[in-house]
Each structure stands twice: as structure tokens, then as C-alpha cells.
Design a protein around this motif. Structure first.
Motif, PDB file in Angstrom:
ATOM      1  N   PHE A  11     -47.959  24.521-108.001  1.00  0.00           N
ATOM      2  CA  PHE A  11     -48.020  23.099-107.663  1.00  0.00           C
ATOM      3  C   PHE A  11     -46.742  22.653-106.957  1.00  0.00           C
ATOM      4  N   TYR A  12     -45.578  23.055-107.467  1.00  0.00           N
ATOM      5  CA  TYR A  12     -44.312  22.707-106.826  1.00  0.00           C
ATOM      6  C   TYR A  12     -44.227  23.309-105.429  1.00  0.00           C
ATOM      7  N   SER A  13     -44.684  24.532-105.280  1.00  0.00           N
ATOM      8  CA  SER A  13     -44.672  25.170-103.965  1.00  0.00           C
ATOM      9  C   SER A  13     -45.579  24.436-102.998  1.00  0.00           C
ATOM     10  N   PHE A  14     -46.730  24.007-103.482  1.00  0.00           N
ATOM     11  CA  PHE A  14     -47.675  23.259-102.643  1.00  0.00           C
ATOM     12  C   PHE A  14     -47.037  21.962-102.158  1.00  0.00           C
ATOM     13  N   ILE A  15     -46.389  21.242-103.050  1.00  0.00           N
ATOM     14  CA  ILE A  15     -45.731  20.000-102.657  1.00  0.00           C
ATOM     15  C   ILE A  15     -44.634  20.282-101.648  1.00  0.00           C
ATOM     16  N   LEU A  40     -36.857  19.930-108.740  1.00  0.00           N
ATOM     17  CA  LEU A  40     -37.855  20.237-109.760  1.00  0.00           C
ATOM     18  C   LEU A  40     -38.034  21.742-109.910  1.00  0.00           C
ATOM     19  N   ALA A  41     -38.033  22.450-108.798  1.00  0.00           N
ATOM     20  CA  ALA A  41     -38.190  23.903-108.852  1.00  0.00           C
ATOM     21  C   ALA A  41     -37.004  24.549-109.565  1.00  0.00           C
ATOM     22  N   ALA A  42     -35.796  24.056-109.293  1.00  0.00           N
ATOM     23  CA  ALA A  42     -34.614  24.599-109.972  1.00  0.00           C
ATOM     24  C   ALA A  42     -34.678  24.330-111.471  1.00  0.00           C
TER      25      ALA A  42
END
Length: 66
Positions: A11-15, A40-42
Motif C-alpha cells: 500500500f505504501y509503495s502504491f501511494i 511512513l515507509a521508514a
């Protein structure tokens, strides 16, 4: 890792990849949106991934006596 944690990462990658299509440029600049998702990814890595790896490292040390 559980399926839910993997889906959060996806989901984070998609955003991150489609931020310019999800939020119009005139409302929020793309760089700010990407910076937010990068944060957020970190936090995802520090909250979910590192403790998971620590648990497995401990299990390997116990099993092999390293």
C-alpha cells in the motif's frame, strides 16, 4: 511476516508510485506527498521489520549456538 504487514508495505509503495494521480498537484505538491509516504515507509521498517528480524536472529542463535 504476516500477510497484513506485507499488504501495508505494498500500500505504501502504491501511494509512493501514484501520488501524482491520487492527489491533484494544485492541492498538495507531489514532493510533500512523496516525503510523507517515505516517512511512513521508514517508520514501517523500524516498527515492523526490524523487530521481526531480531526475533529470527535470536532463534537462529539458539538453534545453531552461534
Amino acid at each position: 511476516m504476516t500477510f497484513g504487514i506485507i499488504m501495508i508495505g505494498v500500500f505504501y509503495s502504491f501511494i509512493y508510485l501514484f501520488a501524482y494521480k491520487l492527489v491533484p498537484s494544485n492541492k498538495l505538491r507531489r514532493e510533500k506527498w512523496i516525503s510523507f509516504v517515505g516517512g511512513l515507509a521508514a517508520s514501517y521498517v523500524f516498527i515492523y521489520v526490524l523487530p521481526y528480524l531480531h526475533d529470527h536472529q535470536h532463534a537462529i542463535k539458539e538453534e545453531y549456538g552461534v
